[in-house]
Each structure stands twice: as C-alpha cells, then as structure tokens.
Write a protein that holds these residues in place. Structure first.
Motif, short mmCIF file in Angstrom:
data_model
loop_
_atom_site.label_atom_id
_atom_site.label_comp_id
_atom_site.label_asym_id
_atom_site.label_seq_id
_atom_site.Cartn_x
_atom_site.Cartn_y
_atom_site.Cartn_z
N MET A 225 0.81 -1.25 -0.01
CA MET A 225 0.15 0.00 -0.02
C MET A 225 0.99 1.21 0.06
O MET A 225 0.38 2.44 -0.45
N ALA A 226 1.77 1.19 0.89
CA ALA A 226 2.77 2.40 0.89
C ALA A 226 3.52 2.71 -0.55
O ALA A 226 3.51 3.61 -1.08
N ASN A 227 3.86 1.59 -1.39
CA ASN A 227 4.49 1.52 -2.73
C ASN A 227 3.19 2.22 -3.70
O ASN A 227 3.63 3.11 -4.55
N LYS A 230 2.84 6.07 -3.43
CA LYS A 230 4.03 7.03 -3.77
C LYS A 230 3.62 8.03 -4.70
O LYS A 230 4.01 9.21 -4.89
N ASN A 231 2.81 7.47 -5.93
CA ASN A 231 2.56 8.36 -6.94
C ASN A 231 1.31 9.10 -6.87
O ASN A 231 0.81 9.64 -7.83
N SER A 232 0.40 8.86 -5.59
CA SER A 232 -0.68 9.46 -5.79
C SER A 232 -0.58 10.85 -4.82
O SER A 232 -0.21 10.81 -3.76
N ALA A 233 -1.26 11.68 -5.45
CA ALA A 233 -1.25 13.09 -4.56
C ALA A 233 -2.37 13.28 -3.77
O ALA A 233 -3.55 13.95 -3.68
N GLU A 242 4.89 12.23 2.93
CA GLU A 242 5.01 10.93 3.26
C GLU A 242 3.94 9.96 2.94
O GLU A 242 2.79 10.44 2.56
N SER A 243 3.94 9.00 3.02
CA SER A 243 2.94 7.87 2.72
C SER A 243 1.70 8.05 4.06
O SER A 243 2.07 8.03 5.14
N PHE A 244 0.72 8.00 3.68
CA PHE A 244 -0.35 7.62 4.64
C PHE A 244 -0.41 6.72 5.45
O PHE A 244 -0.81 6.78 6.66
N PHE A 245 0.51 5.83 5.13
CA PHE A 245 0.55 4.32 5.70
C PHE A 245 1.66 4.23 6.70
O PHE A 245 2.18 3.27 7.21
N VAL A 246 2.52 5.34 6.76
CA VAL A 246 3.78 5.24 7.66
C VAL A 246 3.26 4.73 8.92
O VAL A 246 4.20 4.29 9.58
N ASP A 247 2.20 5.20 9.62
CA ASP A 247 1.96 4.93 10.78
C ASP A 247 1.42 3.68 11.04
O ASP A 247 1.12 3.38 12.18
N ARG A 248 0.93 2.70 10.26
CA ARG A 248 0.33 1.53 10.31
C ARG A 248 1.32 0.77 11.23
O ARG A 248 2.27 0.50 11.04
N GLY A 249 0.73 0.35 12.35
CA GLY A 249 1.42 -0.45 13.41
C GLY A 249 2.14 0.30 14.49
O GLY A 249 2.60 -0.34 15.44
#
Length: 282
Positions: A225-227, A230-233, A242-249
């Motif tokens: 999902m993080a990958n 990457k190309n979505s605004a 940063e990726s929205f998913f960087v906090d997951r976990g």
C-alpha cells in the motif's frame, strides 16, 4: 474570513451539535429539515438502501479496510492505489460530490458514530490506546500538531469525530438492535488472522466471492500500500511528504507513549474501561 473558512467553521459546529446529542434527539431535530443527521453533517443527498458504510474511530484501520474492499472488487491482478480506492470506496469528507452522483451499491467511508442512518455497516475497531498513538503521529505531520502525546489525548482533537467511547457505544447499540446490518471487524484480527477475518467479511457483504484471499493479503500489505501511494497526490502526502500508511502498526507499541499518569487519567472513565473489558482490550 474566506468562504472556505466560514464553511469549515459551520461544519465543525454542525458536527459538534449532532455528535453530542443523544441519537434519538439528533434524528428528531434533523427530521425538521426532512434529513437525517448523516445528511445534515455531510450534505449527503440521499441514503440508498444498498449503501455500505465503512465506519470507525480515526486511525483504526478504515483505510486499510477500503483497500481490502477495493482489491476484492478489482481482483488480484490489480494493486489499487489511493486514487482507485477513493473512486471505489469514497471518503465522505473529501468526495461528497462523487458520492451524490452514484446511484447504487455505494461504499462510503465515515468517521462519525452516527450509525442509525446507515443501511449496512462494516465497523472496524481498535484498542483506543493504539488508535490514539497513531492519531497523534498522524496529527503531528498532517495538522502540524505541536503538543506532546499527553497533551494530545486531553485536547479536543481526538474527539473531533466523536470520542472512542461514543463510537463503541454506537457500534454496540447497532449490533444489539439490528445485528444483521452490521459486520464488526477487529483491527488486531486483520493483523493476526487476515484470511479468516476477510473471509467472514466476504461472506457478510457478498463482495469478492471466489477471490484468493492470500493474494489479497499480499496486495494490501503495508509495503504494497505504501508503494501504491507513492505516485498519488493524496492530501496526507501533499501535507507531509510521506505515505499515509507510514503510521500503520505504530500504535501497537502504545506502552512507549502512555505514561502511568495518562493511564490513570484514562481509567477515570469507568464506562470506557467497561467497554474496553467487553472488547477484550484490558
């Protein structure tokens, strides 16, 4: 003051008004305008009988669940990115125009505990101690929140979409009064028992029958999902880089953030502690 700022303030006032009223009272007031509280909160034109709402307290796995639903619909030959997910399961806060244009089988993300108006609900819940840690990380980067974690949990920010307790009370109320219309997903079960948990979701919703759930698990992993992000605004990426998913976990190590005083403060709310016990969180 700009028009956008005035609209934001009006929406915050409406949200505070409806979220802090008992649901029967909120529904009665909204009906004076021939609308439901959900419609009043979000300028939702219609509530359709086959709508499915993915509901949760913030930072509890809502977006992960939307990625799972999108993958079940698209099949495992495609890894959806944030843009695809926003079309398949739009966010009521950012995509209300799209939602109002759709005619059937809408899948809609919400974060308010206004569940009486939702025909069918996938409700995702997570230990409040984990959610609040993740919410603090998110708010620091997305909203530039300057305070400590202890200051954050005592501020108004974690209650912007209703408190965690309000959410769990609404979930339990719906599960008691109309259990066939709500499917409850535990975030920890998605983490630990993905295939079994999503299999039950497929059976309840009828979405993704026959799809390889082991492949869905791979397509919706944190790395995948993080990958894809990457190309979505996305608004989060634009704001934070940063990726929205960087906090997951991150919330799973909540003991590193909750001090003894914070836990004592939390335990003063006996209703909340009872709900945490009921859900197996303490």
């Amino acid at each position: 003051m700009s028009k956008d700022n005035r609209q934001t303030i009006r929406q915050r006032i409406r949200r505070a008004f409806f979220l802090h009223l008992p649901q029967p009272a909120a529904r009665s007031i909204a009906r004076l305008g021939k609308k439901t509280p959900l419609q009043m909160l979000h300028k939702l034109g219609r509530i359709l009988p086959d709508d499915i709402y993915i509901a949760s307290y913030p930072r509890s796995g809502n977006t992960w669940t939307r990625f799972i639903i999108a993958t079940l619909i698209l099949g495992t030959d495609t890894t959806p990115d944030s843009g695809m997910v926003s079309q398949i399961a739009p966010d009521i806060y950012r995509s209300i125009d799209l939602i109002n244009r759709l005619d059937s089988r809408r899948i809609i993300k919400i974060h308010e505990p206004v569940l009486n108006d939702c025909p069918r609900i996938i409700y995702v819940h997570r230990d409040c101690r984990e959610s609040l840690v993740s919410y603090w990380h998110f708010s620091k980067r997305h909203d530039n929140y300057p305070g400590t974690f202890s200051q954050f949990i005592r501020s108004r920010m974690p209650r912007a979409h209703g408190s965690w307790k309000q959410h769990m009370q609404a979930m339990n109320r719906r599960a008691t009064l109309d259990p066939s219309t709500i499917h409850i997903v535990r975030y920890a079960d998605l983490c630990l028992h993905f295939v079994e948990t999503v299999s039950r979701l497929v059976e309840w919703s009828g979405i993704g029958m026959g799809v390889d759930l082991h492949e869905v698990e791979k397509r919706t992993s944190l790395e995948s999902m993080a990958n894809s992000d990457k190309n979505s605004a996305t608004p989060f990426r634009v704001a934070s880089g940063e990726s929205f998913f960087v906090d997951r976990g991150k919330g799973c190590d909540w003991r590193h953030y909750w001090s003894d005083k914070d836990l004592e403060w939390l335990a003063r709310d006996q209703e909340l502690v009872a709900i945490m016990n009921q859900l197996g969180y303490v």
